[in-house]
Scaffold this active site. Structure first.
Site, PDB file in Angstrom:
ATOM      1  N   LYS A  54     -74.245  -6.278  15.229  1.00 47.83           N
ATOM      2  CA  LYS A  54     -74.069  -5.809  13.848  1.00 47.83           C
ATOM      3  C   LYS A  54     -74.740  -6.609  12.886  1.00 47.83           C
ATOM      4  O   LYS A  54     -75.334  -6.418  11.928  1.00 47.83           O
ATOM      5  CB  LYS A  54     -72.567  -6.043  13.590  1.00 47.83           C
ATOM      6  CG  LYS A  54     -71.608  -5.166  14.445  1.00 47.83           C
ATOM      7  CD  LYS A  54     -70.116  -5.435  14.545  1.00 47.83           C
ATOM      8  CE  LYS A  54     -69.476  -4.728  15.444  1.00 47.83           C
ATOM      9  NZ  LYS A  54     -68.029  -5.143  15.808  1.00 47.83           N
ATOM     10  N   GLN A  98     -63.676  -9.550  14.329  1.00 47.09           N
ATOM     11  CA  GLN A  98     -63.951  -9.134  15.612  1.00 47.09           C
ATOM     12  C   GLN A  98     -62.840  -9.350  16.630  1.00 47.09           C
ATOM     13  O   GLN A  98     -62.366 -10.325  16.641  1.00 47.09           O
ATOM     14  CB  GLN A  98     -65.290  -9.848  16.075  1.00 47.09           C
ATOM     15  CG  GLN A  98     -65.844  -9.418  17.542  1.00 47.09           C
ATOM     16  CD  GLN A  98     -66.357  -7.802  17.494  1.00 47.09           C
ATOM     17  OE1 GLN A  98     -66.927  -7.511  16.483  1.00 47.09           O
ATOM     18  NE2 GLN A  98     -66.115  -7.290  18.630  1.00 47.09           N
ATOM     19  N   ASP A 121     -63.560  -2.037   8.781  1.00 52.28           N
ATOM     20  CA  ASP A 121     -63.399  -1.346  10.293  1.00 52.28           C
ATOM     21  C   ASP A 121     -62.195  -0.185   9.805  1.00 52.28           C
ATOM     22  O   ASP A 121     -61.914   0.352  10.838  1.00 52.28           O
ATOM     23  CB  ASP A 121     -62.469  -2.416  10.817  1.00 52.28           C
ATOM     24  CG  ASP A 121     -63.555  -3.299  12.116  1.00 52.28           C
ATOM     25  OD1 ASP A 121     -64.298  -2.606  12.603  1.00 52.28           O
ATOM     26  OD2 ASP A 121     -63.411  -4.428  12.124  1.00 52.28           O
TER      27      ASP A 121
HETATM   28  N1  GUN Z   1     -63.912  -5.095  19.093  1.00 47.23           N
HETATM   29  C1  GUN Z   1     -64.105  -3.899  19.661  1.00 47.23           C
HETATM   30  N2  GUN Z   1     -64.270  -2.938  19.044  1.00 47.23           N
HETATM   31  C2  GUN Z   1     -64.373  -3.245  17.676  1.00 47.23           C
HETATM   32  C3  GUN Z   1     -64.412  -2.881  16.254  1.00 47.23           C
HETATM   33  O1  GUN Z   1     -64.607  -1.609  16.231  1.00 47.23           O
HETATM   34  N3  GUN Z   1     -64.240  -3.603  15.323  1.00 47.23           N
HETATM   35  C4  GUN Z   1     -63.673  -4.867  15.650  1.00 47.23           C
HETATM   36  N4  GUN Z   1     -63.549  -5.729  14.501  1.00 47.23           N
HETATM   37  N5  GUN Z   1     -63.700  -5.541  16.767  1.00 47.23           N
HETATM   38  C5  GUN Z   1     -63.815  -4.639  17.858  1.00 47.23           C
END
Ligand code: GUN
Length: 289
Positions: A54, A98, A121
């Site tokens: 990311k 995350q 998100d």
């Molecule tokens: N962990 C696995 N997928 C995601 C996601 O889409 N967003 C976040 N914040 N954590 C994750």
């Protein structure tokens, strides 16, 4: 005839160059650089890879990007303090906590604490509610990535039976909501299957479009897929050091009309939608100030 490959990597690349162009325009117009801050708590190796990807994608698109790394011993109140600081920082447009977070932290409490305008998100109840009502502020990244792949691959969703395997808050539930709405890439008849579903094989076999998001390697077999169906694989599982999806790729490719690979299918789209949401967040905050 083997299935056509839906190439998420190349679809994501052209989408990302469009986002980078719009971000440049936004910067030139407002003097503001969209900034995403990710918070990585603990030492889950998969999470470290996701956050790194990311971070790199943000940099490449000309966004500001920051990663706050916290130890596995971080308490809930310490993480809430970090979120509160980021909420108050006018330079931060998107906040990504995350998941998973360490066991001593209530993830829902922390996600609820992210201010809705920075919730890239789309996990905050206010944003989930707006999505459910068909007037989204942000689109949840993975579900929106799936929808975009369906659109870009020319898959007809209107009137189609979509079977979503998995009812998670991150993928299954929001995807079902999105695909049942009115609008492009939607208007589908949606069935959500989960661990308590009876006659799961029969239901999946009746699908025009199958979306697998259950986290069980190679769960969807050739026998479960109607000839000509489109198959989207959201799964990312590590088996014997190799990444495999929730779909038994080779045999299913022989009956499906189109299919996404793992890796190179949904994964690159998820990050792309995160960029889109960060740009949206920066725009919303510029308008609000
Ligand atoms: N962990 C696995 N997928 C995601 C996601 O889409 N967003 C976040 N914040 N954590 C994750």
């Amino acid at each position: 005839m083997p299935a056509r490959l839906i190439d998420g990597k190349s679809i994501a690349e052209s989408f990302r160059s469009d986002i980078a162009r719009r971000a440049e325009e936004f910067k030139a117009r407002t003097g503001v650089t969209p900034l995403l801050t990710a918070v990585l708590t603990g030492d889950d190796p998969a999470s470290a890879v996701y956050v790194k990807n990311k971070h790199l994608a943000c940099g490449k698109a000309g966004f500001g990007t920051d990663v706050i790394r916290l130890p596995a011993t971080t308490s809930e109140s310490e993480l809430l303090d970090v979120v509160a600081r980021l909420n108050a920082d006018p330079h931060v447009h998107g906040i990504l906590v995350q998941l998973p977070v360490p066991r001593q932290i209530n993830a829902q409490k922390v996600l609820d604490a992210v201010t809705p305008l920075k919730d890239v998100d789309c996990f905050h109840p206010e944003n989930v509610g707006l999505l459910a009502q068909g007037r989204p502020r942000f689109l949840p990244c993975t579900p929106a990535g799936v929808q975009r792949l369906l659109i870009e691959s020319g898959t007809e969703t209107a009137g189609s039976h979509v079977v979503v395997l998995g009812r998670s808050d991150i993928v299954g539930k929001p995807l079902a909501m999105m695909l049942m709405q009115k609008g492009p890439g939607a208007n589908a008849t949606v069935t959500v299957c989960h661990s308590q579903t009876r006659n799961l094989v029969d239901i999946v076999r009746s699908a025009d479009i199958v979306v697998a998001a259950i986290g069980v390697p190679r769960f969807v077999t050739r026998e479960m897929v109607k000839p000509g169906a489109v198959v989207i694989d959201v799964g990312i599982n590590r088996v014997d050091g190799k990444l495999v999806g929730d779909v038994d790729f080779e045999p299913v490719s022989e009956v499906a009309s189109a299919i996404t690979p793992v890796p190179g299918g949904v994964g690159p789209m998820t990050i792309t939608l995160l960029l889109e949401n960060t740009l949206t967040a920066a725009r919303l905050q510029a308008e609000a100030s």
